[in-house]
Design a protein around this motif. Sequence first.
Motif, PDB file in Angstrom:
ATOM      1  N   ASP A   2      37.534  86.133  26.261  1.00 45.56           N
ATOM      2  CA  ASP A   2      37.696  84.972  25.390  1.00 45.56           C
ATOM      3  C   ASP A   2      38.499  83.883  26.089  1.00 45.56           C
ATOM      4  OD1 ASP A   2      36.292  85.909  23.084  1.00 45.56           O
ATOM      5  OD2 ASP A   2      37.925  87.338  22.802  1.00 45.56           O
ATOM      6  N   SER A   3      39.553  84.311  26.824  1.00 40.41           N
ATOM      7  CA  SER A   3      40.349  83.330  27.570  1.00 40.41           C
ATOM      8  C   SER A   3      39.496  82.627  28.611  1.00 40.41           C
ATOM      9  CB  SER A   3      41.500  84.000  28.318  1.00 40.41           C
ATOM     10  OG  SER A   3      42.408  84.566  27.453  1.00 40.41           O
ATOM     11  N   LEU A   4      38.649  83.407  29.282  1.00 41.01           N
ATOM     12  CA  LEU A   4      37.809  82.808  30.315  1.00 41.01           C
ATOM     13  C   LEU A   4      36.933  81.725  29.712  1.00 41.01           C
ATOM     14  CD1 LEU A   4      36.537  85.850  32.401  1.00 41.01           C
ATOM     15  CD2 LEU A   4      38.278  84.188  32.999  1.00 41.01           C
ATOM     16  N   TYR A   5      36.346  82.047  28.542  1.00 42.22           N
ATOM     17  CA  TYR A   5      35.478  81.070  27.891  1.00 42.22           C
ATOM     18  C   TYR A   5      36.291  79.896  27.387  1.00 42.22           C
ATOM     19  CZ  TYR A   5      31.143  83.738  27.995  1.00 42.22           C
ATOM     20  OH  TYR A   5      30.013  84.364  28.405  1.00 42.22           O
ATOM     21  N   ALA A   6      37.481  80.171  26.879  1.00 37.22           N
ATOM     22  CA  ALA A   6      38.231  79.122  26.193  1.00 37.22           C
ATOM     23  C   ALA A   6      38.903  78.140  27.149  1.00 37.22           C
ATOM     24  CB  ALA A   6      39.277  79.745  25.276  1.00 37.22           C
ATOM     25  N   ILE A   7      39.517  78.620  28.209  1.00 37.87           N
ATOM     26  CA  ILE A   7      40.342  77.678  28.970  1.00 37.87           C
ATOM     27  C   ILE A   7      40.043  77.556  30.460  1.00 37.87           C
ATOM     28  CG2 ILE A   7      42.314  77.642  27.409  1.00 37.87           C
ATOM     29  CD1 ILE A   7      43.688  79.669  29.126  1.00 37.87           C
ATOM     30  N   CYS A   8      39.268  78.488  31.035  1.00 36.36           N
ATOM     31  CA  CYS A   8      39.104  78.416  32.490  1.00 36.36           C
ATOM     32  C   CYS A   8      38.030  77.419  32.897  1.00 36.36           C
ATOM     33  CB  CYS A   8      38.768  79.796  33.045  1.00 36.36           C
ATOM     34  SG  CYS A   8      40.150  80.909  32.922  1.00 36.36           S
ATOM     35  N   ASP A   9      38.376  76.573  33.879  1.00 38.32           N
ATOM     36  CA  ASP A   9      37.382  75.654  34.423  1.00 38.32           C
ATOM     37  C   ASP A   9      36.486  76.383  35.407  1.00 38.32           C
ATOM     38  OD1 ASP A   9      38.531  73.438  33.127  1.00 38.32           O
ATOM     39  OD2 ASP A   9      40.116  73.455  34.639  1.00 38.32           O
ATOM     40  N   ARG A  10      37.127  77.229  36.220  1.00 37.95           N
ATOM     41  CA  ARG A  10      36.346  77.999  37.187  1.00 37.95           C
ATOM     42  C   ARG A  10      36.854  79.427  37.185  1.00 37.95           C
ATOM     43  NH1 ARG A  10      35.944  76.306  42.921  1.00 37.95           N
ATOM     44  NH2 ARG A  10      38.206  76.160  42.788  1.00 37.95           N
ATOM     45  N   ILE A  11      36.036  80.302  37.693  1.00 36.57           N
ATOM     46  CA  ILE A  11      36.387  81.708  37.688  1.00 36.57           C
ATOM     47  C   ILE A  11      36.164  82.267  39.089  1.00 36.57           C
ATOM     48  CG2 ILE A  11      35.788  83.978  36.734  1.00 36.57           C
ATOM     49  CD1 ILE A  11      34.800  82.367  34.230  1.00 36.57           C
ATOM     50  N   ALA A  12      37.146  83.038  39.562  1.00 36.09           N
ATOM     51  CA  ALA A  12      36.979  83.727  40.847  1.00 36.09           C
ATOM     52  C   ALA A  12      36.815  85.207  40.543  1.00 36.09           C
ATOM     53  CB  ALA A  12      38.207  83.503  41.718  1.00 36.09           C
ATOM     54  N   VAL A  13      35.655  85.734  40.886  1.00 32.37           N
ATOM     55  CA  VAL A  13      35.417  87.154  40.649  1.00 32.37           C
ATOM     56  C   VAL A  13      35.656  87.898  41.960  1.00 32.37           C
ATOM     57  CG1 VAL A  13      33.815  88.850  39.727  1.00 32.37           C
ATOM     58  CG2 VAL A  13      33.609  86.466  39.052  1.00 32.37           C
ATOM     59  N   LEU A  14      36.521  88.890  41.942  1.00 25.99           N
ATOM     60  CA  LEU A  14      36.748  89.683  43.141  1.00 25.99           C
ATOM     61  C   LEU A  14      35.743  90.829  43.164  1.00 25.99           C
ATOM     62  CD1 LEU A  14      40.643  89.889  43.488  1.00 25.99           C
ATOM     63  CD2 LEU A  14      39.062  88.153  44.292  1.00 25.99           C
ATOM     64  N   VAL A  15      34.729  90.704  44.016  1.00 30.97           N
ATOM     65  CA  VAL A  15      33.764  91.794  44.199  1.00 30.97           C
ATOM     66  C   VAL A  15      33.518  91.973  45.688  1.00 30.97           C
ATOM     67  CG1 VAL A  15      32.503  91.783  42.010  1.00 30.97           C
ATOM     68  CG2 VAL A  15      31.911  90.127  43.786  1.00 30.97           C
ATOM     69  N   ASP A  16      33.255  93.177  46.079  1.00 27.49           N
ATOM     70  CA  ASP A  16      32.952  93.494  47.485  1.00 27.49           C
ATOM     71  C   ASP A  16      34.023  92.936  48.426  1.00 27.49           C
ATOM     72  OD1 ASP A  16      30.660  94.595  46.448  1.00 27.49           O
ATOM     73  OD2 ASP A  16      29.488  92.760  46.771  1.00 27.49           O
ATOM     74  N   LYS A  17      35.272  93.021  48.016  1.00 34.97           N
ATOM     75  CA  LYS A  17      36.419  92.620  48.838  1.00 34.97           C
ATOM     76  C   LYS A  17      36.494  91.124  49.110  1.00 34.97           C
ATOM     77  CE  LYS A  17      36.269  97.125  50.848  1.00 34.97           C
ATOM     78  NZ  LYS A  17      35.691  97.940  51.879  1.00 34.97           N
ATOM     79  N   ARG A  18      35.679  90.333  48.421  1.00 32.43           N
ATOM     80  CA  ARG A  18      35.746  88.883  48.570  1.00 32.43           C
ATOM     81  C   ARG A  18      35.794  88.238  47.204  1.00 32.43           C
ATOM     82  NH1 ARG A  18      32.385  87.623  53.689  1.00 32.43           N
ATOM     83  NH2 ARG A  18      33.371  85.628  53.246  1.00 32.43           N
ATOM     84  N   ALA A  19      35.971  86.940  47.209  1.00 39.77           N
ATOM     85  CA  ALA A  19      36.018  86.229  45.930  1.00 39.77           C
ATOM     86  C   ALA A  19      34.750  85.410  45.759  1.00 39.77           C
ATOM     87  CB  ALA A  19      37.241  85.321  45.894  1.00 39.77           C
ATOM     88  N   LYS A  20      34.130  85.579  44.625  1.00 40.45           N
ATOM     89  CA  LYS A  20      32.960  84.761  44.309  1.00 40.45           C
ATOM     90  C   LYS A  20      33.417  83.753  43.272  1.00 40.45           C
ATOM     91  CE  LYS A  20      28.260  85.929  44.664  1.00 40.45           C
ATOM     92  NZ  LYS A  20      27.390  87.077  44.796  1.00 40.45           N
ATOM     93  N   VAL A  21      33.418  82.474  43.644  1.00 38.96           N
ATOM     94  CA  VAL A  21      33.999  81.466  42.762  1.00 38.96           C
ATOM     95  C   VAL A  21      32.908  80.591  42.187  1.00 38.96           C
ATOM     96  CG1 VAL A  21      35.824  79.750  42.563  1.00 38.96           C
ATOM     97  CG2 VAL A  21      35.884  81.398  44.421  1.00 38.96           C
ATOM     98  N   GLY A  22      33.037  80.267  40.922  1.00 43.70           N
ATOM     99  CA  GLY A  22      32.067  79.348  40.352  1.00 43.70           C
ATOM    100  C   GLY A  22      32.422  79.003  38.930  1.00 43.70           C
ATOM    101  N   ARG A  23      31.677  78.060  38.395  1.00 42.33           N
ATOM    102  CA  ARG A  23      31.857  77.752  36.984  1.00 42.33           C
ATOM    103  C   ARG A  23      31.227  78.883  36.195  1.00 42.33           C
ATOM    104  NH1 ARG A  23      33.502  72.713  36.763  1.00 42.33           N
ATOM    105  NH2 ARG A  23      33.347  72.744  34.506  1.00 42.33           N
TER     106      ARG A  23
END
Lengths: 396, 260
Positions: free
Chosen positions: B209-230
């Motif tokens: 809910d926080s991600l939907y409510a306030i984050c402009d972008r999201i960094a997902v940590l997968v496979d030891k790297r960060a995948k960043v995007g809206r």
Amino acid sequence: MKIVDAARTNADPDLSDPDAQDAGSWDVEADDDRLTILVRGHWDLRMALRADAELRETDLGGAARGVIDLTAVSMLDTMAALVVMRLARRIEATGATVELRVADSAHRSLLEQVEQAQIPPPPRRRMNALTERVARVGKWAVLMATDTRDLLAFFGELCVVLLRIVRHPRRLRFVSMVANMQAVGLNAVPIVGLLSFLIGVVLAYQGADQLRRFGAEVFTVNLLTISVLREIGILMTAIIIAGRSGSSFTAQIGTMKINQEVDAMRTMGLDPMEVLVVPRVLALALTLPLLGFYSDIMGLLGGALMCRLNLGINFDAFLNQMNQVLAIYDTSLWVGLAKAPVFAVVIALVGCFHGLEVSGSAESVGQRTTISVVQAIFIVIVLDAIFSIVFSALQI
Amino acid sequence: MSAASDDDIIIRVRGLTTRFGSQTIHENLDLDVRRGEVIGIVGGSGTGKSVLLKEIIGLMQPTEGKIEVLGQDVTADPEGRDIDLRQRWGVLFQEGALFSSLTLQQNVEVPMRELSDIPESLMEETARVKIAMVGLPPDSAVKFPSELSGGMKKRAGLARALALDPELLFLDEPTAGLDPIAAAKFDELIKHLRESLGLTVVMITHDLDSLYAICDRIAVLVDKRAKVGRLEELLADDHPWIREYFHGPRGRAAAAGKTA
């Protein structure tokens, strides 16, 4: 006080180069009925502090209307906003109306928040020094009384649980008890041995010095034997263990209490008394007499060494004299060792009690640990005095 | 991502590698945080979210790589570093990490006391403003942390993190352990503070809910790297973990809550 929106204005033309614009500044313009304070530029903490100090000395009186113009402010932080609010309040106090002009909505909302937060701090009740001191003594006395009562209740509870364990021996946490025996008993052997040995050395040295004046050097052995076996050995051990293990009981159990481990136990139907307290009490009750005996031996060894070096009494002669003393005072060893289990229960009980009394914070653990050690040593010495009186009355 | 100019990037992580013994947590991870945005860091447990945060704020040294915060290299020798950096960021730890021997008011004053020349009365007032800003009642100022509820502790921790008007705010699971109403209020609070104080916010969160409510972008940590995007970009991503995260039952519920 009113906060009004106004159009953004630029800083003075001479501040147009970026370096100068970065700094904040202010101007005070006053005519008969209007006081205008122009605030410009970058207002951060440093700026706010400077302005606060200098504006305090500015004369603000006289005008019917005050205007603080913030339309040329590029940056405003909380402390700067506070300083502006203070200024506004001081102008208001002279009887003038105050208007704050802002161009930036963020500045506006910051000023509003600062204004709303001006609720006076909760009144702090001040007592005069004397009543405060009396109150402190009173609080302390009540705390001591309730603490003593709770400690006695705790001892009663322990007895009940111990009886239950006697009837159902399977309820005893044997592994935990043995682990505690290692921690409080075996691991304390080096320090107890060393300190007892040194005490023996000191005692023999001081005793020999005095007795030599009467030509009664050999009675140093008597002095040493009786005092070490009856009092010093066990008292030293109890004090060392109170400092070493009593404190660790309080800190361990206290930390578990803060972590809610104790609550978790209770909800699972485990009695903290049975799981935490009994193994510690029994472990100490079993090991303290052994440590006391060991301390006696080390104390006498220290004394024997000193007698050999200082008085030329060799080891055989020392043992011989010791035997003669003990033939007359044949209960000495047992008088000493009989006290050990009692001291052990006191130390473990006080340590565990204060551990379970810990509440809330890390600071509470520290306080309770201190109280636990002081109280354990205090009770041990008081009990030792009582033992002395009782034994002498019984002529043991 | 390349559209952002150099000035706008407030945190720059390049080629970050973290190893614990033989275990590799991050490998060649890159991450940019732009000025003024709220970026959420998500990832399964053990993907090194907290480790990444600790490395950015200099509590931990990465095995390899470079991290720049506000233009300063935090992986470099701390001796040569500008101490100012710590006055320009605020950190909210998971349980608030308030000093238990100090009252809330004193807790908020701690960072200010480090700057020795602030008069006592101004410090006191500023602390009061901060306490009000995070939505705590004025009488909580004299309370000790042990007298506060979990939600209040977080707010108090936030007040302390905001004490020096930082540009950059780090939040470690700010809404974990809060009830949904308190969590939603906390999100509102962050949003509001970000608007009025112009903050850049980096938050680790599990709260969809926080991600939907306030984050402009999201960094997902997968496979030891960060995948960043809206959010929309990540919703369309076909990495299995990301798909499961956003399209699992909870992800769908959060999305429904957002559109409703």
